[in-house]
Design an enzyme around this catalytic site. Structure first.
Site: not given
Ligand code: EPU
Length: 420
Positions: A23-24, A119, A124, A307, A399
């Site tokens: 998915k991701n 979510c 975030r 996750d 989702r």
């Molecule tokens: N963060 C910041 N600023 C940013 C971006 C991230 O402070 O600009 C912080 C976030 O708040 C968090 C950490 O950095 O504390 C890591 O966030 P990351 O950006 O890595 O997460 P994401 O890209 O929004 C993806 C997955 C999530 C998964 C996270 C962590 C996707 C679409 N989503 O989210 O997946 O939990 O990486 O591995 O790839 C899920 O599949 O259920 C899911 C939520």
């Protein structure tokens, strides 16, 4: 009318299950496909999940042709694309709509879109994505709920990420593929999905090196073209079924996995005394009689995936002893614990930490999937619990889990939906 998911617990599972495409990775590959300046992009192994439907709607808003062929085969043709502002409610249905920021900025040097949804796991922010775009020469304005990001031209830059963010790494990579010169992303995230996106972009003609390490170099190119790409297996779906197997199966064979992507989970399950046999691209789980508790700390890849923290919580309620979960990625990702308590779990939640005392018997109850992986943790609970579990807000689960009901039914679970 709302739909609920119901499970009758206590039926031992057995059989084979095939893991779908990640998915991701998919949710980044679909926006990445619009970077083609010539020819369609064909993606194989696309999971049938709601996030893909939402991204398809966004592609259609951009006048991109999307044809879904049999068994997860998507052809995306951006030849008649228009850079329309993405301001519909669909943007808010998922987090990953933010990948259109990087892709549209990269291709058109301009993008207007709403704040993405997804979510709720506590705050975030996307500040690192935006700072990255600014480093490449873009200006970012937030006006009446929409981001307006534009640049006269994008020029390669050295970008250090304060946090190794998956989303920021992929988004900056996409914005930089057409930038003039070299971009270096330091403290980049190393998740396998990032390698998958870089691999597809390179097949399209991009020049990206180092994906999967903490330093990624992108040398800008003039033109990306169409290509064919097969998505990697979903390590989080595989991990969820591994946990289900350890909790509820006599024997389960999980096929289409890359075991290397699951090392942190497999090592933790082994520590818990699970009975797991790892082969090249499949994992066999047999019944284990005496699970013991374990401590977990979520970390960026290759550490323990946040996750999988939620579905594992449920399994830890069945293990003997005290387990401690420390969440270092999303401090508030513990809503599932409240739902599990309703079913009989003994869990205390403190600051970014959950303390689990096991084993406790779980009983079916009416619970709510507050987010996608909370939903997964409740499915694990429903399979183990005595009686019937009713899960509300099931759309969260849809989702991200391809054919959950069909896959579990084939393994012998009693799972069905009701409209209320
Ligand atoms: N963060 C910041 N600023 C940013 C971006 C991230 O402070 O600009 C912080 C976030 O708040 C968090 C950490 O950095 O504390 C890591 O966030 P990351 O950006 O890595 O997460 P994401 O890209 O929004 C993806 C997955 C999530 C998964 C996270 C962590 C996707 C679409 N989503 O989210 O997946 O939990 O990486 O591995 O790839 C899920 O599949 O259920 C899911 C939520």
């Amino acid at each position: 009318m709302k739909e609920v998911l119901k499970l009758e617990g206590g039926h031992r599972l057995s059989g084979k299950i095939r893991i779908s495409g990640s998915k991701n990775a998919t949710v980044a590959l679909i926006p990445a496909a619009i970077l083609s300046g010539s020819g369609p992009v064909t993606i194989f192994g696309v999971p049938e999940i709601k996030d893909v439907e939402s991204l398809t709607e966004l592609l259609e808003e951009l006048n991109v042709s999307v044809v879904r062929k049999d068994s997860g085969h998507l052809v995306i043709d951006p030849s008649k694309m228009k850079n329309t502002p993405l301001v519909s409610d669909t943007v808010m249905k998922l987090r990953a709509s933010y990948y259109f920021m990087g892709a549209l900025l990269g291709k058109y040097k301009q993008v207007q879109m709403k704040m993405p949804g997804g979510c709720y796991l506590g705050p975030r922010p996307i500040d690192l994505h935006l700072k990255g775009f600014e480093k490449l020469g873009a200006t970012v304005d937030y006006i009446k709920g929409d981001y307006h990001i534009k640049a006269d031209k994008l020029v390669g830059a050295n970008i250090f990420l304060d946090i190794a963010s998956v989303g920021a790494t992929i988004n900056i990579m996409m914005a930089a593929v057409y930038a003039e010169g070299k971009t270096i992303i330091s403290n980049a995230a190393k998740e396998p999905e990032i390698i998958d996106v870089a691999t597809m972009l390179n097949k399209m003609g991009a020049n990206i090196k180092g994906a999967g390490t903490n330093e990624i170099t992108i040398e800008g190119v003039e033109l990306l073209t169409g290509c064919s790409h097969e998505i990697i297996p979903d390590r989080i779906e595989a991990g969820t079924y591994l946990i289900i197997a350890v909790g509820a199966a006599d024997e389960m064979i999980i096929e289409n996995v890359i075991p290397h992507h699951l090392e942190s989970l497999i090592s933790k399950l082994n520590e818990m005394n699970a009975n797991i046999e790892v082969e090249v691209d499949r994992i066999i789980v047999r019944q284990s009689n005496s699970l013991v508790g374990a401590d977990i700390q979520t970390l960026p890849y290759p550490g323990f995936a946040t996750d999988l923290q939620q579905p594992l919580t449920t399994l830890l309620t069945q293990a003997t002893g005290k387990s401690v979960i420390k969440e270092t990625i999303y401090a508030e990702r513990f809503k599932h614990c409240i739902e599990l308590q309703r079913m009989g779990a003994d869990i205390d939640v403190g600051v970014a930490t959950a303390y689990i005392n096991g084993p406790t018997k779980l009983y079916g109850d009416v619970v709510t999937a507050t987010d996608l992986r909370c939903g997964a943790s409740l499915v694990v609970a429903g399979l183990i619990a005595e009686g019937v579990t009713e899960i509300n807000e099931v759309y969260h689960i849809d989702r991200g889990y391809d054919d959950l009901d069909g896959k579990l039914t084939a393994l012998g679970a009693k799972i069905w939906r009701e409209k209320k």
